[in-house]
Write a protein that holds these residues in place. Structure first.
Motif, PDB file in Angstrom:
ATOM      1  N   TYR A 309       0.810  -1.219   0.000  1.00  0.00           N
ATOM      2  CA  TYR A 309       0.000   0.000   0.000  1.00  0.00           C
ATOM      3  C   TYR A 309       0.841   1.267   0.000  1.00  0.00           C
ATOM      4  O   TYR A 309       0.317   2.361   0.113  1.00  0.00           O
ATOM      5  N   ALA A 310       2.146   1.120  -0.130  1.00  0.00           N
ATOM      6  CA  ALA A 310       3.035   2.284  -0.189  1.00  0.00           C
ATOM      7  C   ALA A 310       3.230   2.651  -1.648  1.00  0.00           C
ATOM      8  O   ALA A 310       3.858   1.913  -2.406  1.00  0.00           O
ATOM      9  N   LEU A 311       2.715   3.786  -2.057  1.00  0.00           N
ATOM     10  CA  LEU A 311       2.667   4.181  -3.466  1.00  0.00           C
ATOM     11  C   LEU A 311       3.828   5.115  -3.793  1.00  0.00           C
ATOM     12  O   LEU A 311       3.922   6.219  -3.245  1.00  0.00           O
ATOM     13  N   ALA A 312       4.686   4.687  -4.699  1.00  0.00           N
ATOM     14  CA  ALA A 312       5.803   5.532  -5.116  1.00  0.00           C
ATOM     15  C   ALA A 312       5.329   6.495  -6.193  1.00  0.00           C
ATOM     16  O   ALA A 312       4.722   6.069  -7.191  1.00  0.00           O
ATOM     17  N   PRO A 313       5.565   7.794  -6.021  1.00  0.00           N
ATOM     18  CA  PRO A 313       5.136   8.753  -7.032  1.00  0.00           C
ATOM     19  C   PRO A 313       5.798   8.482  -8.374  1.00  0.00           C
ATOM     20  O   PRO A 313       6.974   8.128  -8.436  1.00  0.00           O
ATOM     21  N   CYS A 314       5.020   8.615  -9.442  1.00  0.00           N
ATOM     22  CA  CYS A 314       5.576   8.456 -10.787  1.00  0.00           C
ATOM     23  C   CYS A 314       6.516   9.621 -11.078  1.00  0.00           C
ATOM     24  O   CYS A 314       6.381  10.700 -10.483  1.00  0.00           O
ATOM     25  N   GLU A 371       8.839   8.119   5.105  1.00  0.00           N
ATOM     26  CA  GLU A 371      10.209   8.651   5.060  1.00  0.00           C
ATOM     27  C   GLU A 371      10.864   8.455   3.691  1.00  0.00           C
ATOM     28  O   GLU A 371      11.831   9.118   3.364  1.00  0.00           O
ATOM     29  N   ARG A 372      10.306   7.537   2.891  1.00  0.00           N
ATOM     30  CA  ARG A 372      10.861   7.321   1.543  1.00  0.00           C
ATOM     31  C   ARG A 372      10.202   8.246   0.518  1.00  0.00           C
ATOM     32  O   ARG A 372      10.564   8.237  -0.653  1.00  0.00           O
ATOM     33  N   GLY A 373       9.189   8.993   0.987  1.00  0.00           N
ATOM     34  CA  GLY A 373       8.424   9.815   0.047  1.00  0.00           C
ATOM     35  C   GLY A 373       7.306   9.043  -0.624  1.00  0.00           C
ATOM     36  O   GLY A 373       6.709   9.524  -1.594  1.00  0.00           O
ATOM     37  N   TYR A 374       7.010   7.849  -0.098  1.00  0.00           N
ATOM     38  CA  TYR A 374       5.921   7.056  -0.665  1.00  0.00           C
ATOM     39  C   TYR A 374       4.596   7.506  -0.063  1.00  0.00           C
ATOM     40  O   TYR A 374       4.501   7.813   1.124  1.00  0.00           O
ATOM     41  N   LEU A 375       3.575   7.486  -0.903  1.00  0.00           N
ATOM     42  CA  LEU A 375       2.254   7.957  -0.502  1.00  0.00           C
ATOM     43  C   LEU A 375       1.441   6.815   0.110  1.00  0.00           C
ATOM     44  O   LEU A 375       1.404   5.709  -0.422  1.00  0.00           O
ATOM     45  N   HIS A 376       0.787   7.121   1.228  1.00  0.00           N
ATOM     46  CA  HIS A 376      -0.144   6.183   1.850  1.00  0.00           C
ATOM     47  C   HIS A 376      -1.496   6.881   1.922  1.00  0.00           C
ATOM     48  O   HIS A 376      -1.593   7.979   2.482  1.00  0.00           O
TER      49      HIS A 376
END
Lengths: 483, 85
Positions: A309-314, A371-376
């Motif tokens: 569920y951790a979404l990495a921005p395109c 902290e990784r910049g991934y969106l939740h």
């Protein structure tokens, strides 16, 4: 990996590519699938686009399906500078007639000739293409986004669950960049077969089960329709399957996935942990995408298969969390705007609007960045009720508790004159009596004790039927919020 | 396949619905029962039921008719209408 900006650029390599672009049914008698090469597809599109351009068609109302002729026509319209208003054959005739009548189309296309004729008749559009020198067709409206020499835009209707559908205008540039975003996160290529089961009239279906694959050399297997939903995997042997959760769950539970399948891309909503885990245990890679029609589909895709569920921005997607937790996004895939077709009149432009501020769209979703910049994602902003005193109630939490205490989930919290009110439907209520209402009142009073005074739910409104819901089970609040 | 009676079609249809939709097992269904709504079965389940019915009765109900089928009785009407000898 090339970043295409137009369908013309995207199609340029096709003429010398003899690998399969489309794979489709060989017929109902169990025939093997038919393969159409990129080169042949290119020829068909260009030939048809010349005819569409010569006919002077400016906006086509298209009832989409998964036939190769429909795919060819869709691309041909765009190449010819003709806008395409995308709808689906699953819509009722009444809805199709209404949408066709307000969208200013001067052409109609459906592979079902009877349906096409019915819509043409409703619009008063003759079967022959219009004479470009003739007077404008009644109902046709000036183009609010007119720009000489541009490719046609694709107009999608959103599938809002908390408000009514809107017409979203996407350029081929928007869509090509969205395909590139997807390819950057989840590469596909020659040798891949993407099974297209999702409606092409939805941006997730068009981008992720059509354009993305065609842009980067995969073959698109065109689903044979609802009757074959449970055996298309065995027929086409896809390696990649874009799907919405409800479709994925039923395909998994029916055990109809093929052994060649290696990637599943889920959009529109999260897949359940149970099914996600089961697919991963079976060796599949499960990716979740987040995006909106307004952003031409995905702006973030999961990358860490262990954190589904951790979404990495395109790439190129600038995702920010606002002060109230709302997710905002700036992306070159952002729509040109909404068209409000209902305001169109002959000779008068339809109202157009774009809610983006400085190119930044406020999505209405709530979330946080890790902290990784991934969106939740944590919820929908429209699930927050803002009260007349400025305080807020988070609807799902309140409704969940009340559902438990009242013994029914057929309820909804809405605002009346700035104050929260509970609406209860009859789904779980065999009878309505004074005793039941008195019990409800006691439950509500007890519940209110946990809330600040300004947040107290004032009273209960009893509906005479079960509350109206969407196909995915969400309550159609807008149907009674303004009543 | 010889044409079946309405009662036979109805009985078989109810059996198929009960088999395909676990939530409706034990629920008494009549011709007046509304089946094609979110309250009774979701859209995927309805598709599955129609596909099963088409295979069982060797009929093909036009796709555009599916959304118009709301009650069990209307489903049976459609099967009767498109039933082949």
């Amino acid at each position: 990996m090339h970043k295409y900006l137009t369908f013309r650029e995207l199609m340029e390599p096709w003429k010398d590519n003899f690998h399969p672009a489309l794979i489709y049914s060989g017929g109902d008698d169990g025939h093997e699938p038919v393969r159409m090469s990129y080169s042949y597809l290119n020829e068909q599109i260009l030939e048809l686009s010349r005819k569409i351009k010569d006919a002077g068609i400016r906006r086509e109302f298209m009832i989409t399906d998964h036939r190769p002729e429909t795919v060819i026509r869709l691309f041909a319209c765009a190449r010819a500078g003709c806008d395409v208003v995308l709808t689906d054959e699953a819509l009722s005739e009444e809805m199709l007639f209404y949408l066709a009548s307000v969208c200013g189309a001067d052409s109609v296309y459906a592979s079902d000739s009877d349906l096409e004729q019915a819509v043409r008749s409703h619009l008063g559009i003759p079967a022959a293409p219009p004479n470009p020198d003739a007077e404008p067709v009644p109902g046709a409206v000036p183009d609010p986004f007119a720009k000489k020499g541009r490719e046609g835009r694709l107009i999608f209707f959103t599938s809002g669950t908390t408000s009514q559908s809107k017409a979203v205008v996407l350029s081929t540039r928007n869509l090509c960049l969205s395909a590139w975003s997807g390819q950057s996160m989840l590469p596909c290529g020659e040798g891949d077969v993407i099974l297209s089961l999702l409606p092409l009239s939805h941006v997730f279906g068009f981008v992720c089960s059509m354009l993305w694959g065609l842009a980067y050399g995969a073959a698109i297997a065109l689903g044979r329709g609802v009757r074959h939903m449970f055996d298309d995997c065995k027929y086409f042997n896809p390696t990649i399957l874009p799907a919405v959760p409800s479709l994925m769950e039923i395909l998994y539970r029916k055990q109809v996935l093929n052994k060649e399948l290696r990637v599943v891309l889920i959009g529109a909503a999260p897949l359940s942990q149970e099914v996600t885990g089961a697919l991963k245990a079976a060796g599949l890679k499960v990716y979740l995408g987040y995006g909106l029609t307004e952003t031409s589909s995905g702006v973030a895709i999961t990358q860490d298969l262990e954190d589904p569920y951790a979404l990495a921005p395109c790439p190129d997607a600038d995702i920010r969390i606002e002060e109230d937790g709302e997710v905002s996004v700036k992306t070159p895939c952002l729509m040109k705007g909404y068209i409000d077709f209902s305001t169109a009149r002959p000779g008068v432009q339809a109202k157009v609007s774009n809610p983006a501020i400085d190119g930044r769209l406020y999505t209405g979703d709530l979330g946080f960045l890790d902290e990784r910049g991934y969106l939740h994602l944590t919820g929908r902003k429209k699930d927050m009720l803002v009260l007349s005193d400025g305080t807020k109630i988070y609807r799902p939490e309140c409704e969940g508790k009340l559902a438990q205490d009242l013994g029914t989930d057929d309820l909804a919290l809405i605002l009346r004159n700035g104050f929260p009110v509970l609406v209860v439907g009859t789904k779980d209520r065999k009878e309505d009596s004074g005793e039941i209402r008195e019990h409800d009142r006691m439950v509500l009073d007890k519940f209110n004790e946990s809330l600040a005074r300004g947040q107290h739910i004032h009273y209960i409104l009893y509906a005479e039927t079960p509350l109206p819901r969407t196909a995915t089970g969400k309550i159609r609040r807008w149907e009674f919020e303004s009543v | 396949m010889a044409k079946l009676s309405r009662a036979e079609i109805t009985a078989k249809t109810i059996e198929i619905i009960h088999n395909c939709v676990p939530e409706l097992q034990g629920v008494e269904l009549t011709e007046a029962s509304v089946v094609n709504t979110d309250m009774s079965m979701d859209s995927m389940s309805f598709i599955m039921v129609i596909c099963k019915l088409e295979a069982e009765f060797n009929v093909k109900i036009p796709n555009r008719q599916w959304n118009k089928l709301k009650t069990l009785g209307q489903v049976v009407d459609a099967i009767e209408k498109y039933q082949k000898n």
